[in-house]
Scaffold this active site. Structure first.
Site, PDB file in Angstrom:
ATOM      1  N   LYS A 100       0.761  -1.234   0.091  1.00  0.00           N
ATOM      2  CA  LYS A 100      -0.017  -0.091  -0.027  1.00  0.00           C
ATOM      3  C   LYS A 100       0.905   1.067  -0.009  1.00  0.00           C
ATOM      4  CE  LYS A 100      -3.500   2.763   0.461  1.00  0.00           C
ATOM      5  NZ  LYS A 100      -4.577   2.728   1.303  1.00  0.00           N
TER       6      LYS A 100
ATOM      7  N   CYS B 183      -3.887   9.673   2.374  1.00  0.00           N
ATOM      8  CA  CYS B 183      -2.920   8.407   1.701  1.00  0.00           C
ATOM      9  C   CYS B 183      -1.702   9.033   1.095  1.00  0.00           C
ATOM     10  CB  CYS B 183      -3.927   7.739   0.792  1.00  0.00           C
ATOM     11  SG  CYS B 183      -5.119   6.662   1.484  1.00  0.00           S
TER      12      CYS B 183
END
Length: 420
Positions: free
Chosen positions: A212, A266
């Site tokens: 990720k 993010c």
């Protein structure tokens, strides 16, 4: 493997849609959040965030009795932790929310339970979570000490969804599943297969965590390249959007679009998790972050140049007479999420030096963040078009595409998205 009851810890932009999707598959879901207001809202069948179609799914799930929200964890078969992972100090990861969540659910764990960390985390966070649970429940065994024979299965499965498309992507996207052991991975994959149409790809916990971070760091580097190009092109009097459009005609080139910076929880955060673990090696990743973090400051400099230009063309006015409007405050188009938003940072900086009025148009929120409440007026686009002298386009919301070009023709525009 049967999962009769699933608990989702953290009912924000990822947790609530995840809970709603499981509930839509007729699974009993307990959502847990420390925010009582959010809990009460959900239990009325309503939502506290902006996400297309989520309101209908939540309303149906609550009405049919498959979803309920609480403030304290209850026993379940599987626990999904989807809490924030911000950073503190000099971009150090803050695992405080994960620690609190893991210690809270530890009190209701029973043999055979599955615990999955979905929160984007630095490498090693899943193992740390398992250690916190083990300390809280010495009567149970965990993978770090008992391997495949552990009472509790632990895995990491990062979310990989796009705000505005979360419900679709939760179902259609592949999932990377990293268990602390092979059986942990197997059990986690069985859970996700109840909702995921994409492939469940098995790896280990550390690789899943790094995957990720790598995805978002890759995008951050690409955006940094575009943002750096935009500053270079401004210096050389070149239209950066035309340049990128032309360069992208090459079959192996795909440059992203520049903007006022990078926001959200993010891309603006995850690369620092890699840097924090390997500061001497992550040189390109760090530089990309620094380029993107600098971009809002560069935009502010362009606004100062715009003010000077406006005063030059209107010698009878002072800076106090100039009204500046910021179009957009969210970190990306057509959502209400202001976390780490460069647009908010730009608006805050304008407040710090501009003596005239400062307006903001953000169609997706009803109130301003605290840092802007003293000094910025939230208004509709139509009023801003008629009232403001300098337009600063920071987010390309769909509503802004509908503003007639005629209304923009006599305005001084600072453009960061290539929309106008």
């Amino acid at each position: 493997m049967s999962f009769e009851k699933i608990s989702v810890i953290g009912l924000g932009y990822i947790g609530l849609p995840t809970a709603a999707v499981f509930a839509s598959r007729k699974k009993k879901v307990i959502g847990v959040d420390v925010d009582k207001k959010a809990v009460d809202t959900i239990n009325r069948g309503e939502i506290h965030i902006v996400e297309p179609d989520l309101d209908m799914v939540v309303h149906a799930a609550v009405t049919e009795g498959y979803l309920k929200a609480v403030t304290t964890p209850e026993p379940a078969d599987a626990f999904l932790i989807a809490v924030p992972t911000p950073f503190k100090g000099d971009h150090e990861p803050d695992l405080g929310y994960i620690e609190s969540a893991s210690k809270a659910i530890a009190q209701v764990l029973k043999k055979g339970n599955l615990v999955i960390l979905e929160s984007t985390s630095p490498v090693g966070a899943t193992e740390q979570m398992a250690e916190w649970m083990a300390q809280a429940r010495p009567d149970l065994t965990f993978p770090q000490t008992h391997g495949e024979e552990s009472d509790i299965r632990v895995a990491h499965c990062p979310e990989r969804v796009l705000p505005g498309h979360v419900l679709r992507e939760l179902v259609q996207n592949d999932r990377v599943i990293g268990g602390m052991t092979a059986k942990c991975s197997e059990k986690a994959a069985a859970l996700y297969k109840t909702i995921v149409e994409g492939e469940c790809v098995i790896t280990n916990a550390r690789t899943a965590e790094m995957c990720k971070l790598t995805e978002n760091s890759f995008r951050d580097v690409n955006i940094a390249f575009a943002n750096e190009l935009s500053m270079i092109c401004d210096k050389l009097d070149i239209n950066v959007w035309e340049l990128i459009r032309l360069a992208n005609r090459h079959p192996r080139v795909n440059i992203l679009q520049p903007g006022p910076g990078v926001g959200g929880h993010c891309i603006a955060v995850d690369p620092w998790f890699i840097v924090s673990k390997t500061p001497d090696l992550a040189r390109l990743i760090r530089t990309a972050r620094e380029v993107n973090d600098y971009k809002p400051k560069w935009v502010v400099e362009q606004i100062k140049i715009g003010i000077a230009e406006y005063l030059l063309n209107n010698p009878h006015k002072t800076s106090k007479d100039i009204t500046i409007v910021c179009f957009g405050l969210a970190f990306k188009p057509d959502i209400d999420d202001l976390r780490e938003s460069p647009a908010v940072e730009v608006a805050k900086e304008i407040l710090s030096f501009h003596k005239g009025r400062v307006l903001a148009v953000e169609p997706n929120v009803n109130s301003l963040p605290e840092c802007l409440r003293q000094g910025v007026c939230l208004i509709e686009a139509e009023s801003a078009v008629s009232d403001a002298d300098i337009f600063v386009l920071l987010v390309d919301h769909k509503e802004f595409k509908e503003i007639p070009k005629k209304a923009l023709s006599k305005k001084l525009i600072i453009e960061t998205r290539g929309l106008w």
